[in-house]
Write an enzyme that holds these catalytic residues in place. Sequence first.
Site, PDB file in Angstrom:
ATOM      1  N   TYR A   1       9.340  10.784 -12.721  1.00 34.95           N
ATOM      2  CA  TYR A   1       9.719   9.388 -12.509  1.00 34.95           C
ATOM      3  C   TYR A   1      10.044   9.134 -11.042  1.00 34.95           C
ATOM      4  CZ  TYR A   1      12.188   4.934 -13.311  1.00 34.95           C
ATOM      5  OH  TYR A   1      12.586   3.625 -13.295  1.00 34.95           O
TER       6      TYR A   1
ATOM      7  N   SER B   1      12.281   1.445  -8.215  1.00 35.58           N
ATOM      8  CA  SER B   1      13.565   1.836  -8.799  1.00 35.58           C
ATOM      9  C   SER B   1      14.454   2.356  -7.686  1.00 35.58           C
ATOM     10  CB  SER B   1      13.337   2.944  -9.838  1.00 35.58           C
ATOM     11  OG  SER B   1      14.534   3.600 -10.193  1.00 35.58           O
TER      12      SER B   1
END
Length: 271
Positions: free
Chosen positions: A168, A155
């Site tokens: 995350y 990401s």
Amino acid sequence: MQGRVAGKVALITGAARGQGRAHAVRLAHEGADIIAIDVCAPLPGVAYDSATPADLEETARLVEKHDRRVITGRLDVRDLGALRTAVDDAVAELGRLDIVVANAGICIPAPWNEVTSTIFDDTISTNVTGVWNTVMAGAPHLVTAGGGSIILISSAAGLKVQPFMVPYTTSKFAVRGMAKAFAAELAQHHIRVNSVHPTGVNTPMGSGDMQAVLGRVIAGDPRLGGMFTNLLPVEGTEPEDVADTVLFLASDESKYVTAHEIAPDAGVTEF
């Protein structure tokens, strides 16, 4: 141009919808057979809708529209034994494995002081251990095939911090490092390993209560909201945009690209 991965077989996790489905369909369009894995069950702790068995069936249908073979498996990537069995069985049927796309992951936004040990453990076990499991289940078959490409979906949060997402962000930086570490050891087998770092993508991860949760946490410290802003004047991208990058890394066009971070991120990591 078509046929860029003709005759190859690709393993994709989180394939029932979103980015995983886009990767499966794009690779099938270019000639690959697909092993599509998804848990198709409620995901731990998330605020968005989870994938269903019907979603995975739709992915299979879309792959078959391109006259490619597809084998589906419903399992949790955190279960290495089940994943190995599913991959081994599928490779035995399809004949080989050339491409691994470790795409499955979850996101549970929360301010740092609201992150519980359960949220942290669920995120790391899915986004890090699940990715490691996927490589461990797939890489031996690439060694047997004489080479291949492993693509770990990270990401923008694996290149720069994304606020309100400590677990995350931690997981996606770990995936970036994992790609480099595997790339070093698997290079002798002609296996390339790279990580992909998209900006926000229009997927079901934004469904359910996810937007409300993000709005609440950003309201708690509005100064950090700008960290989600793309440099290009777009709010987000589509799964197919990320799939283009995955196809490049899966194809021989990237035959000398390994241990790199590829970022279809609309410039979000530049400020």
